[in-house]
Design a protein around this motif. Structure first.
Motif, mmCIF file in Angstrom:
data_model
loop_
_atom_site.group_PDB
_atom_site.id
_atom_site.type_symbol
_atom_site.label_atom_id
_atom_site.label_comp_id
_atom_site.label_asym_id
_atom_site.label_seq_id
_atom_site.Cartn_x
_atom_site.Cartn_y
_atom_site.Cartn_z
ATOM 1 N N ALA A 74 51.817 82.892 70.744
ATOM 2 C CA ALA A 74 51.274 82.325 69.253
ATOM 3 C C ALA A 74 51.077 83.341 68.296
ATOM 4 O O ALA A 74 51.423 82.916 67.059
ATOM 5 C CB ALA A 74 50.061 81.413 69.430
ATOM 6 N N LEU A 75 50.494 84.391 68.360
ATOM 7 C CA LEU A 75 50.240 85.343 67.483
ATOM 8 C C LEU A 75 51.691 85.876 66.892
ATOM 9 O O LEU A 75 52.095 86.268 65.881
ATOM 10 C CB LEU A 75 49.499 86.719 67.985
ATOM 11 C CG LEU A 75 49.273 87.690 66.982
ATOM 12 C CD1 LEU A 75 48.728 87.508 65.738
ATOM 13 C CD2 LEU A 75 48.270 88.721 67.872
ATOM 14 N N ARG A 76 52.578 86.276 68.003
ATOM 15 C CA ARG A 76 53.706 86.940 67.653
ATOM 16 C C ARG A 76 54.631 86.039 66.783
ATOM 17 O O ARG A 76 55.323 86.519 65.747
ATOM 18 C CB ARG A 76 54.569 87.274 68.822
ATOM 19 C CG ARG A 76 53.958 88.536 69.624
ATOM 20 C CD ARG A 76 54.661 88.937 70.748
ATOM 21 N NE ARG A 76 53.997 90.003 71.264
ATOM 22 C CZ ARG A 76 54.333 91.259 71.246
ATOM 23 N NH1 ARG A 76 55.000 91.864 70.241
ATOM 24 N NH2 ARG A 76 53.793 92.539 71.678
ATOM 25 N N SER A 77 54.481 84.684 67.116
ATOM 26 C CA SER A 77 55.308 83.720 66.314
ATOM 27 C C SER A 77 54.721 83.641 65.026
ATOM 28 O O SER A 77 55.547 83.552 63.933
ATOM 29 C CB SER A 77 55.339 82.346 67.186
ATOM 30 O OG SER A 77 55.751 81.446 66.461
ATOM 31 N N THR A 82 55.024 84.905 58.823
ATOM 32 C CA THR A 82 53.770 85.034 57.408
ATOM 33 C C THR A 82 54.128 85.847 56.575
ATOM 34 O O THR A 82 54.630 87.185 57.016
ATOM 35 C CB THR A 82 52.520 84.808 58.224
ATOM 36 O OG1 THR A 82 51.510 84.558 57.115
ATOM 37 C CG2 THR A 82 52.039 86.112 58.808
ATOM 38 N N PRO A 83 54.008 85.804 55.325
ATOM 39 C CA PRO A 83 54.077 86.858 54.641
ATOM 40 C C PRO A 83 52.915 87.796 54.469
ATOM 41 O O PRO A 83 51.645 87.158 54.811
ATOM 42 C CB PRO A 83 54.099 86.256 53.127
ATOM 43 C CG PRO A 83 53.507 84.871 53.540
ATOM 44 C CD PRO A 83 53.590 84.445 54.788
ATOM 45 N N VAL A 84 53.014 89.038 54.233
ATOM 46 C CA VAL A 84 52.006 90.138 54.266
ATOM 47 C C VAL A 84 52.010 90.730 53.024
ATOM 48 O O VAL A 84 52.828 90.979 52.494
ATOM 49 C CB VAL A 84 52.093 90.871 55.670
ATOM 50 C CG1 VAL A 84 51.997 90.262 56.920
ATOM 51 C CG2 VAL A 84 53.421 91.811 55.678
ATOM 52 N N PRO A 173 45.913 93.167 54.592
ATOM 53 C CA PRO A 173 47.595 92.653 54.448
ATOM 54 C C PRO A 173 47.372 91.086 54.873
ATOM 55 O O PRO A 173 48.496 90.411 54.598
ATOM 56 C CB PRO A 173 47.878 93.467 55.813
ATOM 57 C CG PRO A 173 46.831 93.599 56.690
ATOM 58 C CD PRO A 173 45.561 93.891 55.662
ATOM 59 N N LEU A 174 46.400 90.637 55.301
ATOM 60 C CA LEU A 174 46.424 88.945 55.493
ATOM 61 C C LEU A 174 44.818 88.485 54.992
ATOM 62 O O LEU A 174 44.157 89.484 55.020
ATOM 63 C CB LEU A 174 46.654 88.871 57.054
ATOM 64 C CG LEU A 174 47.989 89.360 57.611
ATOM 65 C CD1 LEU A 174 47.855 89.279 59.121
ATOM 66 C CD2 LEU A 174 49.153 88.186 57.150
ATOM 67 N N PRO A 175 45.021 87.493 54.817
ATOM 68 C CA PRO A 175 43.642 86.630 54.547
ATOM 69 C C PRO A 175 42.885 86.767 55.814
ATOM 70 O O PRO A 175 43.338 86.672 56.945
ATOM 71 C CB PRO A 175 43.809 85.267 54.111
ATOM 72 C CG PRO A 175 45.324 84.915 54.537
ATOM 73 C CD PRO A 175 46.058 86.279 54.613
ATOM 74 N N GLY A 176 41.593 86.851 55.804
ATOM 75 C CA GLY A 176 40.549 86.783 56.913
ATOM 76 C C GLY A 176 39.203 86.692 56.626
ATOM 77 O O GLY A 176 38.899 86.260 55.461
ATOM 78 N N GLU A 177 38.317 86.978 57.511
ATOM 79 C CA GLU A 177 37.088 87.253 57.408
ATOM 80 C C GLU A 177 36.455 88.119 58.118
ATOM 81 O O GLU A 177 37.055 88.707 59.039
ATOM 82 C CB GLU A 177 36.242 85.965 58.007
ATOM 83 C CG GLU A 177 34.814 85.934 58.252
ATOM 84 C CD GLU A 177 34.210 84.677 58.813
ATOM 85 O OE1 GLU A 177 33.373 84.798 59.907
ATOM 86 O OE2 GLU A 177 34.771 83.530 58.784
ATOM 87 N N VAL A 178 35.524 88.980 57.453
ATOM 88 C CA VAL A 178 35.029 90.300 57.886
ATOM 89 C C VAL A 178 34.131 90.009 59.027
ATOM 90 O O VAL A 178 33.023 89.277 59.116
ATOM 91 C CB VAL A 178 33.996 91.199 56.616
ATOM 92 C CG1 VAL A 178 33.505 92.278 57.371
ATOM 93 C CG2 VAL A 178 34.818 91.142 55.656
ATOM 94 N N ILE A 286 53.032 93.812 61.493
ATOM 95 C CA ILE A 286 52.367 93.451 59.957
ATOM 96 C C ILE A 286 53.010 94.443 59.105
ATOM 97 O O ILE A 286 53.386 94.176 57.836
ATOM 98 C CB ILE A 286 50.869 93.669 60.188
ATOM 99 C CG1 ILE A 286 50.473 92.310 60.798
ATOM 100 C CG2 ILE A 286 50.262 93.741 58.846
ATOM 101 C CD1 ILE A 286 48.951 92.547 61.115
ATOM 102 N N LEU A 287 53.048 95.837 59.310
ATOM 103 C CA LEU A 287 53.570 96.877 58.372
ATOM 104 C C LEU A 287 55.040 96.718 58.112
ATOM 105 O O LEU A 287 55.615 97.101 56.989
ATOM 106 C CB LEU A 287 53.295 98.131 58.957
ATOM 107 C CG LEU A 287 51.905 98.574 59.083
ATOM 108 C CD1 LEU A 287 51.684 100.135 59.558
ATOM 109 C CD2 LEU A 287 50.861 98.612 57.787
ATOM 110 N N ARG A 288 55.947 96.247 59.036
ATOM 111 C CA ARG A 288 57.330 96.118 58.728
ATOM 112 C C ARG A 288 58.040 97.089 58.429
ATOM 113 O O ARG A 288 58.824 96.928 57.403
ATOM 114 C CB ARG A 288 57.418 94.744 57.953
ATOM 115 C CG ARG A 288 56.812 93.539 58.629
ATOM 116 C CD ARG A 288 56.651 92.219 57.937
ATOM 117 N NE ARG A 288 56.022 91.215 58.442
ATOM 118 C CZ ARG A 288 55.662 90.177 58.167
ATOM 119 N NH1 ARG A 288 56.146 89.721 57.030
ATOM 120 N NH2 ARG A 288 55.141 89.091 58.738
#
Length: 296
Positions: A74-77, A82-84, A173-178, A286-288
């Motif tokens: 699921a993570l790899r998909s 997703t844009p980064v 690089p992505l939205p998230g939570e600390v 993520i870095l691509r």
């Protein structure tokens, strides 16, 4: 022979308990870690309990033919579509960089833990230096990178390193939570460390940013929401980043295992590399960056 006696016999007096767990996972249907610990001889049970229990479960899953990290697919998909946002500005992919491999490819390059590296890197006249994911590094072949389940040291690098001057800004690089803001003070550890939690296709994963500056606690507070592209840290200098030339260790964790203290393994066992690749997929998802950026 009962399942318990099969487990006990297989584990008894074995130096590499990881390998035995993988074999038992393939041999005994529906094997669980609880079953292993219950049946293991006393000394081997003690050794197994001294290791991250999530890692042991991951090894058993790999022996059963499953992904070591249950949410890996699921993570790899998610990361494939997703844009980064860039980790640095200018983006690494739009600037010059050199691969900083450590196995003799650059004979004149000082070690990352040698202060002479700063002068050497400045002479390269590029904005970024890149340390590769999956590289086997001799610097990790000490007792600090060993555990009770095996004599093998963890030597395979689980992150991507990006070298740049101290105080270079770092962006999410992505939205998230600390999830964690910590200072990991052991020599050659991460120093100031940030871990963000992200949601992907209904499952969570984490990203780790190690070797940061002392500005981190003022920029990120545990529980705070982070937007993609937000300033989250600066690269740390020697005295605050674990004793390294200025760089970031950037890593993905599909599974945090049972690590709850604001740290995570930065290197994995060679013999368990398939397991670690599932737990910590290549950060280049993520870095691509083009693969040749990591070649000399």
């Amino acid at each position: 022979m009962t399942r318990a006696s099969t487990i006990a016999t297989a584990l008894a007096s074995q130096p590499d308990l990881y390998g035995v767990l993988r074999q038992l996972g393939a041999k005994l249907p529906e094997l669980t870690l609880a079953e292993v610990l219950s049946a293991a001889p006393m000394d081997e049970a003690r050794r197994l309990r001294g290791v991250d229990q999530g890692l042991l479960r991951a090894v058993i899953r790999s022996g059963q033919g499953k992904s070591a990290a249950p949410n890996e697919d699921a993570l790899r998909s998610f990361l494939a579509q997703t844009p980064v946002a860039p980790l640095f500005l200018p983006p690494i992919g739009e600037a010059d960089s050199i691969a900083l491999l450590t196995r003799g490819e650059r004979p004149d390059m000082p070690a990352f833990s040698d202060r002479a590296f700063d002068t050497w890197f400045a002479l390269q006249a590029v904005p970024y230096g890149l340390g590769s994911y999956g590289e086997k590094r001799s610097v990790y072949a000490t007792d600090q990178f060993a555990d009770s389940a095996s004599p093998e040291r963890r030597t395979y690098h689980l992150g991507i390193d990006v070298f740049a001057p101290a105080m270079t800004p770092v962006y999410a690089p992505l939205p998230g939570e600390v999830a964690f803001v910590t200072y990991n003070a052991d020599p050659l550890d991460y120093g100031h460390t940030l871990i963000l939690k992200h949601e992907a296709n209904g499952v969570s994963f984490h990203t780790l940013y190690g070797h940061l500056a002392g500005t981190l606690p003022n920029l990120c507070k545990v529980g705070a929401s982070i937007a993609a592209g937000q300033l989250i840290a600066h690269l740390g200098d020697w005295h605050e980043n674990g004793g390294w030339a200025a760089h970031i260790h950037f890593q993905i964790m599909a599974d945090m295992l049972e690590q709850t203290g604001g740290n995570f393994f930065g290197v994995g066992h060679e013999s368990l590399w398939d397991v670690w690749q599932s737990i910590c997929p290549d950060p280049n998802l993520i870095l691509r960056l083009p693969p040749d950026r990591f070649q000399v």
